[in-house]
Design a protein around this motif. Structure first.
Motif, short mmCIF file in Angstrom:
data_model
loop_
_atom_site.label_atom_id
_atom_site.label_comp_id
_atom_site.label_asym_id
_atom_site.label_seq_id
_atom_site.Cartn_x
_atom_site.Cartn_y
_atom_site.Cartn_z
N ALA A 153 0.98 -1.00 -0.33
CA ALA A 153 -0.06 0.35 0.11
C ALA A 153 0.74 0.87 0.01
N PRO A 154 0.18 2.34 -0.38
CA PRO A 154 0.84 3.95 -1.14
C PRO A 154 1.99 4.50 0.42
N ASP A 155 1.48 3.87 1.71
CA ASP A 155 2.32 4.31 2.94
C ASP A 155 3.10 3.28 3.77
N LEU A 156 3.46 2.47 2.32
CA LEU A 156 4.08 0.95 3.40
C LEU A 156 5.26 1.31 2.43
N PRO A 157 6.80 0.83 2.90
CA PRO A 157 7.50 0.34 1.81
C PRO A 157 7.99 -1.06 0.99
N SER A 158 7.67 -0.56 -0.29
CA SER A 158 8.11 -1.86 -1.52
C SER A 158 9.25 -2.40 -1.71
N ASP A 159 10.00 -2.41 -0.44
CA ASP A 159 11.56 -3.54 -0.45
C ASP A 159 11.79 -4.96 -0.89
N ARG A 168 -2.94 4.10 -9.97
CA ARG A 168 -3.72 5.38 -9.74
C ARG A 168 -3.36 5.88 -10.85
N VAL A 169 -3.26 5.59 -12.15
CA VAL A 169 -2.31 6.46 -12.99
C VAL A 169 -3.57 5.47 -14.01
N GLY A 170 -3.71 3.95 -13.82
CA GLY A 170 -4.83 3.48 -14.60
C GLY A 170 -5.80 3.92 -14.36
N VAL A 171 -6.77 4.10 -12.84
CA VAL A 171 -7.94 4.58 -12.44
C VAL A 171 -8.11 6.28 -12.93
N GLN A 172 -7.15 6.64 -13.31
CA GLN A 172 -7.12 8.32 -13.52
C GLN A 172 -7.04 8.28 -15.15
N MET A 173 -6.77 7.06 -15.49
CA MET A 173 -7.86 7.31 -17.27
C MET A 173 -8.72 7.26 -17.59
N LEU A 174 -9.19 6.07 -16.39
CA LEU A 174 -10.43 6.12 -16.90
C LEU A 174 -11.47 7.24 -16.56
N VAL A 175 -11.41 8.00 -15.31
CA VAL A 175 -12.32 8.36 -14.84
C VAL A 175 -12.76 10.03 -15.71
N ARG A 176 -10.70 9.85 -15.78
CA ARG A 176 -10.99 10.82 -16.39
C ARG A 176 -11.99 11.10 -18.16
N TYR A 200 -4.07 3.23 -3.87
CA TYR A 200 -3.88 3.23 -5.50
C TYR A 200 -5.62 3.87 -6.16
N ARG A 201 -5.93 2.57 -6.56
CA ARG A 201 -6.87 3.47 -6.99
C ARG A 201 -7.80 3.89 -6.72
N HIS A 202 -8.12 3.89 -4.93
CA HIS A 202 -8.57 4.88 -4.93
C HIS A 202 -8.29 6.21 -5.85
N ALA A 203 -7.21 6.74 -5.25
CA ALA A 203 -6.17 8.24 -4.92
C ALA A 203 -6.74 8.38 -6.61
N GLY A 204 -6.03 8.34 -7.39
CA GLY A 204 -6.83 7.44 -9.13
C GLY A 204 -7.37 7.93 -9.28
N TYR A 205 -9.01 8.13 -8.62
CA TYR A 205 -10.37 8.25 -8.87
C TYR A 205 -10.46 10.05 -7.97
N ARG A 206 -10.09 10.04 -6.85
CA ARG A 206 -9.91 10.96 -6.61
C ARG A 206 -8.54 12.15 -7.41
N TYR A 207 -7.46 12.00 -7.48
CA TYR A 207 -7.13 12.99 -8.51
C TYR A 207 -7.68 13.28 -9.91
N ALA A 208 -9.13 12.58 -10.52
CA ALA A 208 -9.47 12.34 -11.18
C ALA A 208 -10.26 13.64 -11.27
N PHE A 209 -10.81 13.23 -10.06
CA PHE A 209 -11.85 14.95 -9.78
C PHE A 209 -11.23 16.23 -9.54
N GLN A 210 -10.28 15.88 -9.31
CA GLN A 210 -9.51 17.13 -8.63
C GLN A 210 -8.87 18.45 -9.92
#
Lengths: 342, 342
Positions: A153-159, A168-176, A200-210
């Motif tokens: 998840a975004p707030d955790l390290p992916s080490d 995020r980008v994917g959902v953003q494109m779709l919502v846009r 991530y997907r939730h963020a993509g949705y919010r970004y597109a609205f923003q």
DNA sequence: GACACTATCCGAAACGTTTTGGATCGCCCA
DNA sequence: TGGGCGATCCAAAACGTTTCGGATAGTGTC
């Protein structure tokens, strides 16, 4: 029962060592002896016992993957596709594939411990990450080779080594895309919080609205498990709670199918009255009625590339890049309907 | 590296034997010693080495299946479904699944020999039989447990455990359905002769014609490999050679999809101008456009039942019935079109 | 004639289990 | 007091490979 080195040795009067080395092609065995041994081995139909070899060599040339059990037919083509990709690539590298299916939870963790701790595989492929995934914690703690389809998840390290689509980008494109088509009231069906990509997907949705200068309505968001039924229920909730919705974005294709069914069940036309979008682009998306607009994530290729990455990690020659983010592609189909007047 | 019995033995001052027996629950070890051993084993995170166990016990608790590689996404949901069913059932019996993918041919046979002869599995599931199948010959010759999805061609003995759909009856139902709908010129797309079920499906077609008192036209029959592209080409051949056709029966859903594409490419409407039928009822059939009329074969369930059968054969408690013929079901969908006037 | 060197072979150990066939000890009973 | 018996433990072999470290014999060199 079966033919062993000992048997061959007895048959042709050499020691087990010599037979072994002859077959392995060492040059400290006389050429005529080797021929003789090869001949006897062939006549007896010798096949090396791979289990013994694994034990002695502490290598299995096998990679493991554990999937959720799939009881219904159409459930979760995601794993089918991933496995196909993994399977194909594994064969190329002369690896076999060990598969086990368990429901997420303690039973799944036990299976990881049994298979990994039990030395049955040289590496693991972990799919569909959870938030704070215990499987990853475990594999890291024992330093066992693994690669992941997905990341934290975004707030955790992916080490750890992974390949993931940029959700995020994917959902953003779709919502846009839907906003472009004139939609203002767009619902979202999220997976449970525990699934790592949800945020991530939730963020993509919010970004597109923003980006579009629209306000975010929390009541346009519902949660469903990742199956068709979950999508159906979530869509019902949304459609009943906020009837003004003219579009619904589901976080995977399966839930989108459920949403389409819900729209249909309310006597509204998919695309024309309510546009529906999904995520993944599983094969069925293209054949759906109407065909489903979705965000394409190349699951098969991810499986292939993950396997290659894993094989190289096992061989202790990790590739330069071990954390790969893939740009997904928007696939517009009939479930988008037409751009709305005004 | 990893924790072994020896390590535990050293840690708590008992012999390897005693540790082994304590963990296995034998009653010839003192209860307090057992507790002590269990505790140490747990603290050290002991996991038994399954490979060693397999070698010693000459049992792997693994079943194997070899599929053709599936490069494209939508190719061959048959194996995906079968594997899902096998996987689910295997987990229930505490078996793991070893999968390898090879193209049919010598490479596939080598893999059989390697995996079976190499003692990696307790039993094999053989899918999609060929005429005079070398895999079956091999498994029979070494008396290794196996079960088969499918059976031999009609003129050869099927002297092995199998589950198969009654292809002949299935195709017969489908063709009869089309005849009922008023079709008289019905094309057939067969798989290559080498596939074992080809003759059964061909027979079903002929029987249906015979029953209806219609004459069989050999020029209405074409051959395609089992993929979508093969179906497309075969349908093209048929449509161009015999334009009077008003229906096409393909021997699996994938080829039916190809046939639909061919009909469409000729500007003719599926269902209305040319009815199309398939076989299998893979998930995509239901979502196709239009939805595909087909003969349903319960692939997932066949996988489950085969696995159960295999597990029992391995345990030397074979079920009463080891040769099962399943009655398929006709699923009528929109690709049938409407009954024709006259 | 001694030494080195090469070609060819092999015994034994190791991988981590399970199982077989005792061994040891304490106790009870005749 | 000795024989038997139950409780508890363990050494060694086995599963089938690979590998390490020689052993042996023949050949050539000085």
């Amino acid at each position: 029962m079966s033919v062993t080195l000992k048997r061959i040795a007895k048959e042709c009067g050499y020691s087990v060592t010599t037979v072994s080395r002859a077959l392995a092609g060492y040059d400290d065995v006389n050429e005529t002896t080797r021929q003789r041994i090869l001949e006897v081995a062939h006549n007896l139909g010798y096949q090396p016992n791979l289990v013994a070899r694994q034990l002695q060599g502490q290598r299995t040339f096998t990679i493991g993957i554990i999937t959720p059990p799939q009881i219904h037919h159409h459930e979760d083509d995601f794993f089918s596709l991933l496995i196909k990709g993994v399977n194909y690539a594994a064969a190329q590298y002369h690896y076999d594939l060990l598969i086990s299916s368990r429901f997420p939870g303690t039973e799944e963790m036990d299976t990881y411990r049994r298979i990994v701790g039990g030395n049955r595989v040289d590496g693991m492929i972990v799919a569909r990450t959870y938030q704070d995934d215990p499987r990853i914690t475990y594999l890291q703690s024992i330093e066992h080779p693994f690669v992941v389809a997905g990341r934290s998840a975004p707030d955790l390290p992916s080490d750890f080594p992974y390949i993931d689509a940029d959700s995020r980008v994917g959902v953003q494109m779709l919502v846009r895309h839907f906003i472009h088509y004139g939609h203002r009231h767009i619902g979202l069906i999220l997976p449970p919080e525990s699934v790592a990509f949800t945020a991530y997907r939730h963020a993509g949705y919010r970004y597109a609205f923003q980006d579009a200068g629209l306000t975010y309505h929390p009541e346009y968001v519902a949660t469903g498990d990742l199956g068709e039924a979950g999508g159906y229920e979530a869509a019902c909730t949304l459609l009943d709670r906020t009837p003004e919705l003219t579009a619904i974005v589901a976080c995977n294709d399966l839930m989108a199918f459920g949403a389409m069914a819900a729209v249909h069940a309310r006597g509204r036309r998919i695309g024309e009255d309510v546009a529906v979008g999904g995520f993944d682009d599983i094969p069925a998306a293209q054949h759906a009625m109407p065909p489903l607009t979705t965000v394409r994530q190349p699951i098969y290729e991810i499986g292939e590339r993950l396997t290659e990455m894993l094989v190289r990690i096992i061989a202790d020659e990790p590739p330069a890049e071990t954390q790969i983010l893939i740009e997904p592609a928007l696939i517009v189909r009939a479930s988008s309907g037409q751009p709305r007047p005004q």
